[in-house]
Design a protein around this motif. Structure first.
Motif, PDB file in Angstrom:
ATOM      1  N   GLN A  72       0.880  -1.168   0.000  1.00 47.59           N
ATOM      2  CA  GLN A  72       0.000   0.000   0.000  1.00 47.59           C
ATOM      3  C   GLN A  72       0.919   1.220   0.000  1.00 47.59           C
ATOM      4  OE1 GLN A  72      -2.292   0.237   3.599  1.00 47.59           O
ATOM      5  NE2 GLN A  72      -3.824   1.533   2.669  1.00 47.59           N
ATOM      6  N   ARG A  73       0.744   2.088  -1.005  1.00 44.50           N
ATOM      7  CA  ARG A  73       1.589   3.276  -1.121  1.00 44.50           C
ATOM      8  C   ARG A  73       0.719   4.518  -1.234  1.00 44.50           C
ATOM      9  NH1 ARG A  73       4.224  -0.159  -5.131  1.00 44.50           N
ATOM     10  NH2 ARG A  73       6.163  -0.947  -4.258  1.00 44.50           N
ATOM     11  N   GLY A  74       1.221   5.606  -0.699  1.00 42.94           N
ATOM     12  CA  GLY A  74       0.522   6.875  -0.823  1.00 42.94           C
ATOM     13  C   GLY A  74       1.261   7.954  -0.052  1.00 42.94           C
ATOM     14  N   ARG A  75       0.672   9.138  -0.048  1.00 41.03           N
ATOM     15  CA  ARG A  75       1.225  10.264   0.704  1.00 41.03           C
ATOM     16  C   ARG A  75       0.268  10.601   1.822  1.00 41.03           C
ATOM     17  NH1 ARG A  75       0.721  15.633  -0.158  1.00 41.03           N
ATOM     18  NH2 ARG A  75      -0.190  15.224  -2.194  1.00 41.03           N
ATOM     19  N   HIS A  76       0.784  10.728   3.035  1.00 40.83           N
ATOM     20  CA  HIS A  76      -0.028  10.944   4.232  1.00 40.83           C
ATOM     21  C   HIS A  76      -0.466  12.412   4.292  1.00 40.83           C
ATOM     22  CE1 HIS A  76      -0.209  11.183   8.870  1.00 40.83           C
ATOM     23  NE2 HIS A  76      -1.366  10.759   8.394  1.00 40.83           N
TER      24      HIS A  76
END
Length: 138
Positions: A72-76
């Protein structure tokens, strides 16, 4: 997996979408969770992370079980509820390995055993650190 990454629309639309994939309630790590609560969990993840992507690493399927391993990848970018409390937005990029064991009956997920790397995520967000790192920084 797109239910967790793509905008969900209205409450009724989201409920219909989740009802197509999940039983109501669905057992999550042994606790019954209603579809409405599952939808809110998905919305919470979507609020917390921008550009959320799930990359399938491995999958094993039987007639009654599906085991998936994914990143799971993303920007917080929004508040994230964790077992340790809420982590304020950090703007940091994250990558978390997750293992889901899905029980399936009548083409719906009836139970999920979720094993996320919550410690790794908390460390990436700066929410926890090793005691030795804290001592060195003094």
């Amino acid at each position: 997996m797109r239910l967790w990454t793509e905008p969900l629309g209205t409450a009724a639309e989201a409920h219909r979408a989740f009802a197509g994939a999940y039983a109501d309630p669905v057992s999550v790590n042994g606790i019954d969770v209603s579809l409405a609560d599952l939808v809110e969990r998905a919305r919470g993840i979507q609020r917390a992370f921008a550009g959320l992507q799930l990359e399938l690493v491995d999958e094993v399927e039987t007639p009654e079980r599906i085991v998936i391993v994914f990143l799971q990848r993303g920007r917080h970018v929004g508040p994230l509820e964790t077992p340790l409390g809420v982590v304020a937005p950090t703007g940091r990029e994250i990558e978390v390995r997750v293992i889901d064991v899905l029980s399936v009956k009548d083409d719906r997920i009836t139970a999920i055993q979720v094993v996320p790397d919550n410690l790794g995520l908390a460390m990436q967000l700066g929410a926890v650190q090793l005691v030795s790192d804290t001592i060195r920084s003094r």
